[in-house]
Write an enzyme that holds these catalytic residues in place. Structure first.
Site, PDB file in Angstrom:
ATOM      1  N   LYS A 130     -20.969  56.591  67.325  1.00 58.89           N
ATOM      2  CA  LYS A 130     -20.667  55.919  66.062  1.00 58.89           C
ATOM      3  C   LYS A 130     -21.698  54.828  65.811  1.00 58.89           C
ATOM      4  CE  LYS A 130     -16.588  53.798  63.848  1.00 58.89           C
ATOM      5  NZ  LYS A 130     -15.153  53.510  64.059  1.00 58.89           N
TER       6      LYS A 130
ATOM      7  N   SER B 287     -12.409  55.483  59.742  1.00 55.80           N
ATOM      8  CA  SER B 287     -13.597  54.809  60.260  1.00 55.80           C
ATOM      9  C   SER B 287     -14.542  55.705  61.062  1.00 55.80           C
ATOM     10  CB  SER B 287     -13.162  53.616  61.105  1.00 55.80           C
ATOM     11  OG  SER B 287     -14.234  53.023  61.767  1.00 55.80           O
TER      12      SER B 287
ATOM     13  N   SER C  33      -8.658  54.772  64.283  1.00 56.49           N
ATOM     14  CA  SER C  33      -9.902  55.410  63.853  1.00 56.49           C
ATOM     15  C   SER C  33     -10.582  56.300  64.874  1.00 56.49           C
ATOM     16  CB  SER C  33     -10.886  54.353  63.348  1.00 56.49           C
ATOM     17  OG  SER C  33     -10.414  53.826  62.133  1.00 56.49           O
TER      18      SER C  33
END
Length: 468
Positions: free
Chosen positions: A80, A153, A177
């Site tokens: 991420k 997210s 998330s």
């Protein structure tokens, strides 16, 4: 090699170790797939092609020399775009940080590298890891259907993992998330115990709630990734001063004697009947595996407790972004800008009252799990719903309800580990998901339950329609 991208890490690692496929070959295949599909799926914020090929070459050289670092050695992964990566920008989904290039790695990135993994790139996310995207940046498509919710997210992590654009990814979870994208995109998601994984170098949303963990296509693969990234980190004083279990070499013990708790009302209230039924029906799978099912009761004040989460999260987010908000307020997108504005308006009394509710919730959830080993419940309150660019960019929708987070937030409040797994498809062909939650530091137990479940089901083998 058309199906190589959907190979499990377990199987791929065996091939790499045996030399029947090479890290460079696999990495080139994955980069080619990203190049062909990501223009439409938009999972990646940055593709690190040069770095990936360099790491793959090094892994290939080591494997040929007989050196093996473990099951991630030579395996392409992605993280991420909250995770600092030396020499690569880390934007956190925001144009405010478009030029943020660090000269260090987040601890989780360092540990993936030390495990021999190959970094394909950084994955898109909502701005600041909250609920909406910055209109100046791309947001991911759900590979199960264009215009469907990709999971909040860590959406780029869910999309990339489900679509075969990486073998595993890292996400973060403050209110769900890791688990929302796992549910929406039909992957496995592991939110570990708070503090099990270092947050050093990972951009914060709300530090007292933030967790970092893997998204994969099988439970075993999640186990391997957690094995690589877990453990005490002197750079993060909130990381737990405990050595994690040997997740790689866990034994597959019988499930006889284990007990799963189930709250019928919690698992079915305000759920579509088919989704609730799909989750409930999995209890039979576990009983066939030797598990005892016991009825439990989740907090009766849950709606009241959930209202505390926005106060806690927004207040902490405003503190995290104090160097750039409100001084650069107009550089934020409307969704996250409004979130920071709300957080800046809460008082110390508001935060203290919300924290009291959090503690009450934690006590009630602990009571619910007191006499069981794990709790089973849905992965999300609904399948991936339809979205529009306007709903993704913000401002915050007026009808946003805390109740939608009833399957995620309680376990961010208390930091308990949870495991999400696919458990079927709706009539529309969208993934259903279930969760298992356990007491702190019981990730190994969740892996045992999840792996046993996946030996008697094939939900994890179902892949989205190919976008080729």
């Amino acid at each position: 090699m058309t199906s190589l991208h959907y190979t499990s890490i377990t199987d791929l690692s065996e091939k790499l170790h045996a030399g029947t496929v090479s890290p460079v070959e696999v990495t080139e295949h994955m980069l080619g797939r990203i190049g062909a599909l990501d223009g439409r799926l938009r999972a990646y914020a940055t593709v690190t092609e040069e770095l990936a090929l360099s790491q793959a070459t090094a892994a290939e050289r080591e494997l040929r020399a007989g050196s093996w670092r473990g099951p991630l050695h030579g395996v392409p992964v992605a993280v991420k775009d909250l995770c600092a990566t030396n020499g690569v920008r880390t934007m956190g989904g925001s144009t405010v940080f478009a030029d943020n290039v660090t000269d260090f790695d987040a601890t989780v990135v360092t540990r993936l590298r030390d495990a021999g993994a190959v970094l394909l790139g950084k994955l898109n996310l909502t701005e600041g890891a909250m609920g909406g995207y910055n209109p100046q940046l791309a947001y991911p498509e759900n590979p199960w259907g264009e215009g469907r919710f990709p999971g909040a997210s860590s959406s780029g992590s869910g999309t990339a993992t489900a679509a075969g654009l990486t073998f595993a990814s890292l996400g973060s979870d403050t209110g769900g998330s890791i688990r929302y994208p796992a549910a929406a995109c039909g992957t496995v998601g592991m939110k570990p115990t708070w503090g099990r994984v270092s947050r050093f170098g990972v951009m914060d949303l709300a530090p007292s709630l933030d967790h970092v963990g893997p998204l994969t296509r099988t439970v075993s693969d999640a186990r391997y990734v957690l094995a690589a990234i877990a453990g005490r980190d002197p750079a993060d004083p909130t990381s737990l001063p405990l050595d994690p279990p040997d997740f790689v070499n866990m034994s597959s013990d019988s499930l006889n004697g284990l007990t799963i708790g189930f709250d019928e009302q919690y698992a079915t209230e305000d759920m579509a009947e088919d989704y609730a039924g799909a989750v409930r029906s999995q209890l039979r799978r576990f009983t066939q595996l030797g598990v005892t099912v016991r009825q439990v009761r989740m907090p009766t004040r849950l709606r009241e407790y959930l209202a505390a989460w926005p106060v806690l999260c927004a207040s902490e987010a405003a503190q995290v972004h104090r160097a750039t908000y409100p001084s650069r307020a107009q550089d934020y997108g409307p969704w996250f800008r409004e979130w920071l504005e709300q957080g800046s308006g809460y008082t110390a009394g508001d935060y203290a009252a919300a924290n009291e509710l959090r503690l009450d919730c934690n006590g009630d959830v602990a009571s619910a799990l007191a006499d069981v080993d794990a709790l089973l419940f849905p992965g999300a309150p609904r399948t991936a719903h339809r979205v529009t660019p306007e709903s993704m960019w913000g401002p915050i929708p007026e009808d946003r309800e805390a109740w939608h987070s009833r399957f995620t937030v309680p376990f961010d409040f208390n930091g308990y580990p949870t495991l999400s797994m696919p458990c079927g498809l709706s009539a529309e062909g969208l993934p259903w998901s279930l969760q298992l939650a356990a007491k702190p530091l019981q990730e190994a137990l969740l892996f045992r339950l999840g792996e046993a479940f996946q030996t008697v089901t094939d939900f994890h083998l179902v892949t989205p329609p190919d976008w080729d």
